[in-house]
Structures are given as C-alpha cells and as structure tokens.
Design an enzyme around this catalytic site. Structure first.
Site, PDB file in Angstrom:
ATOM      1  CG  HIS A  34      -1.868  -0.931   1.257  1.00 28.89           C
ATOM      2  ND1 HIS A  34      -2.456  -1.999   2.366  1.00 28.89           N
ATOM      3  CD2 HIS A  34      -2.540  -1.682   0.238  1.00 28.89           C
ATOM      4  CE1 HIS A  34      -3.161  -2.810   1.972  1.00 28.89           C
ATOM      5  NE2 HIS A  34      -3.374  -2.818   0.652  1.00 28.89           N
ATOM      6  CB  CYS A  76       2.867  19.596  -7.614  1.00 27.96           C
ATOM      7  SG  CYS A  76       4.312  19.144  -8.678  1.00 27.96           S
ATOM      8  CB  SER A 104      -8.063  -9.696   9.905  1.00 28.94           C
ATOM      9  OG  SER A 104      -8.177  -8.487   8.985  1.00 28.94           O
ATOM     10  CG  ASN A 136      -4.333 -12.226  12.952  1.00 26.05           C
ATOM     11  OD1 ASN A 136      -3.787 -10.910  12.996  1.00 26.05           O
ATOM     12  ND2 ASN A 136      -5.742 -12.137  13.054  1.00 26.05           N
ATOM     13  N   GLY A 174      -6.955 -13.979  16.832  1.00 27.12           N
ATOM     14  CA  GLY A 174      -8.183 -13.899  16.106  1.00 27.12           C
ATOM     15  C   GLY A 174      -8.340 -14.550  14.936  1.00 27.12           C
ATOM     16  CB  CYS A 212       3.301 -10.921  15.865  1.00 28.55           C
ATOM     17  SG  CYS A 212       2.074 -11.613  14.480  1.00 28.55           S
TER      18      CYS A 212
END
Length: 312
Positions: free
Chosen positions: A152, A211, A253, A277, A279, A295
């Site tokens: 991302h 910019c 998840s 993880n 859950g 973890c």
C-alpha cells in the site's frame, strides 16, 4: 544513577511499554508446541515469503483498524480516507493534511518492535525470502530488513497526483510548518486515545502547498481505500510468491483483498501457508498452520527456542 532517577527511569519505561500495548487486542499466551511447529515449518521451507499486516505494528503503538475494543473503528470516529474523496475535494485534502501534520511527529518517531527485528534477523540468516507488508509505517526498514515490498505504499513519501514530483515526508513537514504557524500548539490536539481533534477553524485555514513542478495536488504515496495497487507492484509480489516455497502471514486479518490475494496465489501453487494472528482471519480455512497468538510472543522465540529449552 541515583535511586530517584532510577525509579523515574523505570516508571517511564513501564509507562511507555503500557502505552505501546494499549492497541494490542486481548489474547491468550502462546503454546510452546505452536512455537515448535512454526519453527519446523520455517526450517523445512527456507525460502518462505512473509506477509505482514497492522497486527505486527500494534506492539509499537500504532493501532490497527478492526481489532475489537482497541482498533481505530472501536476507539474513535476516525474512518480511513477514500481515494476519490481526496482527489475530488479540496476540503477533504485540507482535513487529511491537517490531521496528518499533527500526527506526523508521533507516527514518524515510532520504533520497530521485537517482531520487526526478528524478521530482519531471519532475512540475514537466510531463513525467509522477503517481506511483503500491508503497512505504510516503514518499521521493517527501520529494523533492518532489506527486501521489503510495501503493498500500500509508504507514508514517508509525498507525490504529485499530476506529474512525477516526489518529496520526502520529513521535508514536506517543514514546508507545512512554515505555511501554518498557527499550528504551534498542534501536540495538544492529539487525544489520549491517539486520535487527532482539530478545531474547524484550524482546518479551514490550513494551507497546503501545490506541486512546485506543475501546480498539482499532493498526496502521500499511500494506496487509499478505493484506489488500486500499482500493476508493477502486484507483478513483483506474484513473482516472489512463485519463487517461494511457502507463505507466513503475520498480524493480518486478510480482510483487505490485497493481502488475501497473496494467500490465494500461494495456494494456487499448492504451497503451504502458516498464519500467526490474534483472532480469526479470512484465510483460516486455507492455512496449514494457524496460531492464534500475539506475533511478539512467537517470532522472537523462533530459533532461540531449542537453546532456551536446553538451558532450562
């Protein structure tokens, strides 16, 4: 160090530790058998690809979105920014950059935790191939991992929406600071729960530079909700999966498809998947190993486990 200073030092360290743990969901202690199972998995698959999510950064004091009781959705009214809203609305951009400006000093000062350092060590020891992370916090790089693919993007780079201009986020912070002297009291706008509360008049008057190359709008190099991961990045991840001998998922998840896709690609190649993880996850039914644990209770103990047992 004097006794009084020592006590203050210990209390500060304790308080900082407690603050970091406030975003970690409730969890059970890890079982020794689970640590052994995961270690055997990695020993038998020395070219494993690692996929990490927000759950590994909660121990550094960065909240995730969905964890029950401690995630951003549960603690605040903060909702993730939508890509098209940011692109189309100057008011949304002002609100986003004002909040980001206030929160940046704390976010950028965040340090890697034991899980990040363990993964960097595993890379040096050639126990894992690479890290693919859904996080934008650069904590893997801070810990020393070299081969990191940020699905991302990163909050540490700002880019233009209309041309190829890019600027380091720290440098951009200095520009924002010079344009917005009224925000000198910005630290007071951070609430105890970590969210940012900015008076409307501050947001209305917040100034964002254009910019310098084309006059376009600037945004962090982050894939916001509703945007697409760049094709070249997806191809790079697919190649890593193809050249791996298994996948280790940590602290995710897998509800966001960009992460779940990596699991599906791995299983399409008939390769094993291990998940650590707290859950349930979206891919539990596909996991060859699933460990419901923090973890930080698992990764740092790997490959030190046998020596620790022999000493005890």
């Amino acid at each position: 160090m004097r006794v009084g200073s020592l006590l203050r030092f210990r209390w500060t360290a304790f308080a900082n530790s407690k603050a970091r743990q406030q975003y970690v969901p409730q969890h059970k202690p890890v079982l020794e058998d689970d640590i052994k199972r995961l270690e055997d998995f990695l020993l038998s698959k020395p070219n494993v690809l690692v996929l990490t999510g927000a759950g590994i950064s909660t121990e550094s004091g960065i909240p995730d979105y969905r964890s029950e009781g401690v995630g951003l959705y549960a603690r605040t009214n903060h909702k993730p920014i939508q890509h098209m809203e940011f692109v189309k609305s100057s008011a949304v951009r002002k609100r986003y950059w004002a909040r980001n400006f206030v929160g940046w000093p704390s976010f950028s000062a965040t340090q890697p935790n034991a899980t990040h350092h363990a993964l960097a060590r595993f890379e040096r020891e050639q126990r894992v191939q690479a890290v693919v992370t859904q996080n934008v916090d650069r904590l893997h790089t801070k810990a020393g991992s070299k081969l990191v693919v940020e699905v991302h993007g990163s909050g540490y780079v700002v880019k233009c929406l209309s041309c190829e201009y890019r600027i380091d986020r720290h440098e951009f912070q200095s520009i924002l600071s010079s344009l917005n002297p009224a925000f000198q009291d910005a630290p007071d706008m951070i609430r105890p729960d970590g969210d940012v509360e900015i008076p409307a008049e501050y947001i209305d008057n917040f100034r964002i530079p254009e910019c310098p190359d084309c006059g376009g709008d600037l945004k962090p190099e982050i894939v916001f909700f509703g945007d697409s991961v760049p094709r070249a990045r997806l191809d790079e991840i697919a190649a890593l999966v193809y050249n791996s001998d298994g996948l280790l998922v940590l602290g995710s998840s897998l509800l966001v498809f960009s992460g779940y896709r990596v699991v599906l690609q791995t299983k399409d190649l008939k390769l094993p998947v291990a998940i650590v993880n707290i859950g349930d996850t979206r891919a539990d039914h596909l996991a060859d190993i699933k460990i419901s644990a923090k973890c930080g209770d698992v990764l740092p103990k790997l490959f030190d486990y046998r020596s620790a047992k022999s000493v005890s």
